[in-house]
Design a protein around this motif. Structure first.
Motif, PDB file in Angstrom:
ATOM      1  N   ALA A 123       0.929  -1.212   0.115  1.00  0.00           N
ATOM      2  CA  ALA A 123      -0.206   0.022  -0.031  1.00  0.00           C
ATOM      3  C   ALA A 123       0.811   1.262  -0.027  1.00  0.00           C
ATOM      4  CB  ALA A 123      -0.854   0.041   1.195  1.00  0.00           C
ATOM      5  N   CYS A 131       1.930  11.058  -9.472  1.00  0.00           N
ATOM      6  CA  CYS A 131       1.703   9.422  -8.906  1.00  0.00           C
ATOM      7  C   CYS A 131       1.697   8.332  -9.979  1.00  0.00           C
ATOM      8  CB  CYS A 131       0.763   9.310  -7.957  1.00  0.00           C
ATOM      9  SG  CYS A 131      -0.824   9.868  -8.594  1.00  0.00           S
ATOM     10  N   ALA A 132       1.663   7.146  -9.758  1.00  0.00           N
ATOM     11  CA  ALA A 132       1.288   6.176 -10.830  1.00  0.00           C
ATOM     12  C   ALA A 132      -0.202   6.399 -11.390  1.00  0.00           C
ATOM     13  CB  ALA A 132       1.429   4.869 -10.299  1.00  0.00           C
ATOM     14  N   THR A 133      -1.060   6.741 -10.446  1.00  0.00           N
ATOM     15  CA  THR A 133      -2.429   6.983 -11.131  1.00  0.00           C
ATOM     16  C   THR A 133      -2.468   7.955 -12.208  1.00  0.00           C
ATOM     17  OG1 THR A 133      -3.387   6.398  -8.720  1.00  0.00           O
ATOM     18  CG2 THR A 133      -4.712   7.574 -10.208  1.00  0.00           C
ATOM     19  N   HIS A 150      -4.630  -2.637 -11.326  1.00  0.00           N
ATOM     20  CA  HIS A 150      -5.181  -1.692 -10.104  1.00  0.00           C
ATOM     21  C   HIS A 150      -6.310  -0.764 -10.603  1.00  0.00           C
ATOM     22  CE1 HIS A 150      -4.893   2.016  -7.604  1.00  0.00           C
ATOM     23  NE2 HIS A 150      -4.498   1.183  -6.803  1.00  0.00           N
ATOM     24  N   ASN A 177      -0.347  -6.152  -6.997  1.00  0.00           N
ATOM     25  CA  ASN A 177      -0.446  -5.648  -5.871  1.00  0.00           C
ATOM     26  C   ASN A 177      -0.691  -6.574  -4.784  1.00  0.00           C
ATOM     27  OD1 ASN A 177      -2.479  -4.792  -7.678  1.00  0.00           O
ATOM     28  ND2 ASN A 177      -3.280  -3.369  -5.888  1.00  0.00           N
ATOM     29  N   ASP A 184       2.228  -1.450 -16.010  1.00  0.00           N
ATOM     30  CA  ASP A 184       2.005  -0.721 -14.720  1.00  0.00           C
ATOM     31  C   ASP A 184       3.494  -1.219 -13.746  1.00  0.00           C
ATOM     32  OD1 ASP A 184       1.819  -0.244 -11.924  1.00  0.00           O
ATOM     33  OD2 ASP A 184      -0.676  -0.511 -11.931  1.00  0.00           O
ATOM     34  N   GLN A 214       4.475  -2.030  -8.667  1.00  0.00           N
ATOM     35  CA  GLN A 214       4.880  -3.212  -7.653  1.00  0.00           C
ATOM     36  C   GLN A 214       6.123  -3.681  -7.797  1.00  0.00           C
ATOM     37  OE1 GLN A 214       3.552  -3.508  -4.627  1.00  0.00           O
ATOM     38  NE2 GLN A 214       1.711  -2.246  -5.139  1.00  0.00           N
ATOM     39  N   SER A 231       5.545   4.820  -9.010  1.00  0.00           N
ATOM     40  CA  SER A 231       5.338   5.748  -8.055  1.00  0.00           C
ATOM     41  C   SER A 231       6.286   5.410  -6.761  1.00  0.00           C
ATOM     42  CB  SER A 231       3.793   5.293  -7.379  1.00  0.00           C
ATOM     43  OG  SER A 231       3.085   6.407  -6.922  1.00  0.00           O
ATOM     44  N   HIS A 268       6.442   6.429  -3.648  1.00  0.00           N
ATOM     45  CA  HIS A 268       6.288   6.159  -2.200  1.00  0.00           C
ATOM     46  C   HIS A 268       5.984   4.428  -1.941  1.00  0.00           C
ATOM     47  CE1 HIS A 268       1.625   4.999  -2.387  1.00  0.00           C
ATOM     48  NE2 HIS A 268       1.817   5.679  -3.459  1.00  0.00           N
ATOM     49  N   LYS A 269       6.091   3.546  -3.018  1.00  0.00           N
ATOM     50  CA  LYS A 269       6.083   2.167  -3.035  1.00  0.00           C
ATOM     51  C   LYS A 269       7.358   1.587  -2.799  1.00  0.00           C
ATOM     52  CE  LYS A 269       1.465   1.826  -4.390  1.00  0.00           C
ATOM     53  NZ  LYS A 269       0.401   1.526  -3.489  1.00  0.00           N
ATOM     54  N   SER A 285      -6.696  -3.918  -1.814  1.00  0.00           N
ATOM     55  CA  SER A 285      -6.116  -2.580  -2.160  1.00  0.00           C
ATOM     56  C   SER A 285      -6.605  -1.526  -1.072  1.00  0.00           C
ATOM     57  CB  SER A 285      -6.576  -2.162  -3.500  1.00  0.00           C
ATOM     58  OG  SER A 285      -5.397  -1.319  -4.253  1.00  0.00           O
ATOM     59  N   ALA A 286      -5.841  -0.859  -0.459  1.00  0.00           N
ATOM     60  CA  ALA A 286      -6.155   0.255   0.566  1.00  0.00           C
ATOM     61  C   ALA A 286      -7.242   1.170   0.097  1.00  0.00           C
ATOM     62  CB  ALA A 286      -4.922   1.015   1.244  1.00  0.00           C
ATOM     63  N   CYS A 287      -7.028   1.359  -1.387  1.00  0.00           N
ATOM     64  CA  CYS A 287      -7.976   2.369  -2.072  1.00  0.00           C
ATOM     65  C   CYS A 287      -9.193   1.608  -2.127  1.00  0.00           C
ATOM     66  CB  CYS A 287      -7.212   2.374  -3.488  1.00  0.00           C
ATOM     67  SG  CYS A 287      -5.650   1.942  -3.782  1.00  0.00           S
ATOM     68  N   ARG A 319      -3.682 -10.058   2.967  1.00  0.00           N
ATOM     69  CA  ARG A 319      -2.503  -9.592   2.317  1.00  0.00           C
ATOM     70  C   ARG A 319      -1.200  -9.200   3.107  1.00  0.00           C
ATOM     71  NH1 ARG A 319      -1.929  -4.531  -2.021  1.00  0.00           N
ATOM     72  NH2 ARG A 319      -1.843  -3.512   0.031  1.00  0.00           N
TER      73      ARG A 319
HETATM   74  N1  7TS Z   1      -0.652   0.406  -9.617  1.00  0.00           N
HETATM   75  C1  7TS Z   1      -0.448  -0.624  -8.605  1.00  0.00           C
HETATM   76  C2  7TS Z   1      -0.056  -1.904  -9.144  1.00  0.00           C
HETATM   77  C3  7TS Z   1      -0.634  -0.141  -7.221  1.00  0.00           C
HETATM   78  O1  7TS Z   1      -0.304  -1.232  -6.413  1.00  0.00           O
HETATM   79  C4  7TS Z   1      -1.079   0.949  -6.875  1.00  0.00           C
HETATM   80  C5  7TS Z   1      -1.217   1.325  -5.552  1.00  0.00           C
HETATM   81  C6  7TS Z   1      -1.203   2.000  -7.844  1.00  0.00           C
HETATM   82  C7  7TS Z   1      -1.168   1.682  -9.300  1.00  0.00           C
HETATM   83  C8  7TS Z   1      -1.428   3.532  -7.478  1.00  0.00           C
HETATM   84  O2  7TS Z   1      -0.406   4.032  -6.915  1.00  0.00           O
HETATM   85  P1  7TS Z   1      -0.539   5.633  -6.488  1.00  0.00           P
HETATM   86  O3  7TS Z   1       0.734   6.063  -5.912  1.00  0.00           O
HETATM   87  O4  7TS Z   1      -0.889   6.495  -7.711  1.00  0.00           O
HETATM   88  O5  7TS Z   1      -1.810   5.813  -5.590  1.00  0.00           O
HETATM   89  N2  7TS Z   1      -1.772   0.155  -4.602  1.00  0.00           N
HETATM   90  C9  7TS Z   1      -2.207   0.222  -3.529  1.00  0.00           C
HETATM   91  C10 7TS Z   1      -2.432  -0.947  -2.919  1.00  0.00           C
HETATM   92  O6  7TS Z   1      -2.157  -2.134  -3.104  1.00  0.00           O
HETATM   93  N3  7TS Z   1      -2.935  -0.703  -1.608  1.00  0.00           N
HETATM   94  O7  7TS Z   1      -2.992   0.514  -1.492  1.00  0.00           O
HETATM   95  C11 7TS Z   1      -2.533   1.101  -2.692  1.00  0.00           C
END
Ligand code: 7TS
Length: 387
Positions: free
Chosen positions: A9, A70-72, A102, A153, A178, A181, A201, A203-204, A324-326, A352
């Motif tokens: 997360a 961010c990755a999003t 994701h 993830n 993507d 992870q 991203s 922060h991962k 996913s925390a999201c 997880r």
């Molecule tokens: N892609 C994957 C594979 C991810 O695991 C996440 C975040 C994102 C994209 C999005 O990243 P962000 O930095 O833009 O938010 N995954 C998770 C998760 O597994 N639990 O919380 C967030």
């Protein structure tokens, strides 16, 4: 004791990364685009940080990496950018992805579906990934983009990215992966893999939140979503997040340096935790070990509601996740487990556990004890589990 096992997360910022960022909050705070000493003194540090990103993923040509928030953002950019470049008023109208991406990928694809684009969501096999040949079967003359994650993830499943990229290249289809992870967990070499786009991203991998990136293979055009100033060569406008970029660069350097440790020591701790959990009857872990990132376990504990166990673990100081925390605010069954073909009882019982290079043996030993106690307690009071 507090144990953080939700590293998929987000992760702790490495103290070395934090120290590297600090001067750019308080001393060197100029805008690198400014034509005075405050701005200009920042530039060489930014360049160094960006160079570390290139080194980390083995990108070669200047301008192949664009920093984003961010990755999003990066994922939305690729998917919507391709819509403008290849689909809108053009001859393509199809995207291929998987059921286990994701939500950033899935939701962006659903949005394009609302505009009339056809999207194929490929199912995954029992190990949680898609074979390259399956992807090939679905490519048609209409396909504009294949978007398939490098590592999942939830399960840690590693996808055959090199083979998929090769097939896409042979068929003249663009390929995005993507890579969120994968970075810091397995070697990432965008050139060797032959991908066209890769998102990540910070922060991962023990960098700060609010900064990420997009790799675009040399020479490829992608319509910008952010118009404004001439930042990032006009490709992604917005004043540069200097502290974030400095932090992400240093985090990338450390991620690459720690890969060996991740693949041996973290894997050993993960396997130790997994082995002891599997000693409990009626538990199963999704995906073969050697086909997963070394830090991840998605375990299903029959008869135990995932949320109930999460609560038990949390009371004892252990942070894990049920999905996913999201997405974990809604108490729905884990969609990844459903996608790999398990029944919904199992999908409700998934937990997880994700480690990082900051996880210690003592923490794993403590987690093993708490996990076992919780499993026994919850099964004792479960109406659906016969002891
Ligand atoms: N892609 C994957 C594979 C991810 O695991 C996440 C975040 C994102 C994209 C999005 O990243 P962000 O930095 O833009 O938010 N995954 C998770 C998760 O597994 N639990 O919380 C967030």
């Amino acid at each position: 004791m507090r144990v953080y096992l939700d590293n998929n997360a987000t992760t702790i910022v490495d103290p070395i990364v934090k120290d590297a960022m600090e001067p750019f909050h308080s001393q060197m705070y100029g805008n690198p685009n400014s034509l005075h000493s405050f701005g200009m003194e920042v530039r060489p540090y930014l360049k160094q940080a960006v160079d570390k990103l290139y080194d980390g993923i083995n990108a070669r040509d200047k301008d192949d990496i664009i920093v984003t928030s961010c990755a999003t953002e990066s994922i939305n950019w690729v998917i919507k950018g391709i819509y403008f470049d290849k689909i809108l008023n053009k001859d393509k109208n199809h995207i291929i992805t998987t059921e286990v991406e994701h939500p950033a990928v899935i939701a962006a694809c659903k949005f394009l579906e609302s505009l009339g684009v056809k999207v194929t969501y490929l199912p995954v096999n029992q190990d949680g990934f898609v074979d390259a040949s399956t992807v090939e079967n679905f490519i048609s003359d209409e396909t504009a983009l294949v978007s398939i994650m490098w590592a999942n993830n939830e399960t840690g499943a590693i996808f055959p990215i090199k083979e998929i990229a090769q097939i896409c290249r042979d068929r003249g289809v663009l390929f995005h992966t993507d890579g969120v992870q994968a970075i810091g967990k397995i070697p990432v070499d965008v050139v060797d893999m032959g991908v066209d786009f890769m998102t990540f991203s910070a922060h991962k991998f023990h960098g700060p939140k609010g900064v990420g990136g997009l790799y675009i293979r040399d020479g490829l055009e992608l319509t910008s979503l952010f118009h404004g100033g001439e930042h990032m060569g006009g490709k992604r406008s917005g004043t540069l997040n200097v502290t974030g970029i400095i932090g992400m660069g240093e985090a990338m350097r450390l991620a690459k340096e720690s890969l060996n440790y991740e693949g041996t020591e973290i894997r050993r701790l993960r396997d130790k935790l997994e082995d002891t959990i599997l000693e409990l009857p009626d538990t199963f872990v999704v995906g073969q070990r050697d086909k997963r990132t070394p830090n991840t376990i998605l375990v299903s504990v029959k008869g135990v509601e995932g949320e109930a166990m999460l609560w038990d673990l949390n009371k004892a100081g252990v942070a894990a996740s049920t999905g996913s925390a999201c997405a974990s605010e809604d108490l729905e069954a884990n969609p990844i487990i459903i996608a790999i073909g398990s029944d919904s009882e199992l999908a409700h019982t998934a937990i997880r556990l994700s480690l990082s290079r900051f996880t210690t043996e003592e923490e794993i030993d403590y987690t093993i004890k708490i996990f076992k106690d919780s499993c026994l307690r919850l099964r004792d009071i479960s109406s659906s589990y016969a002891n």
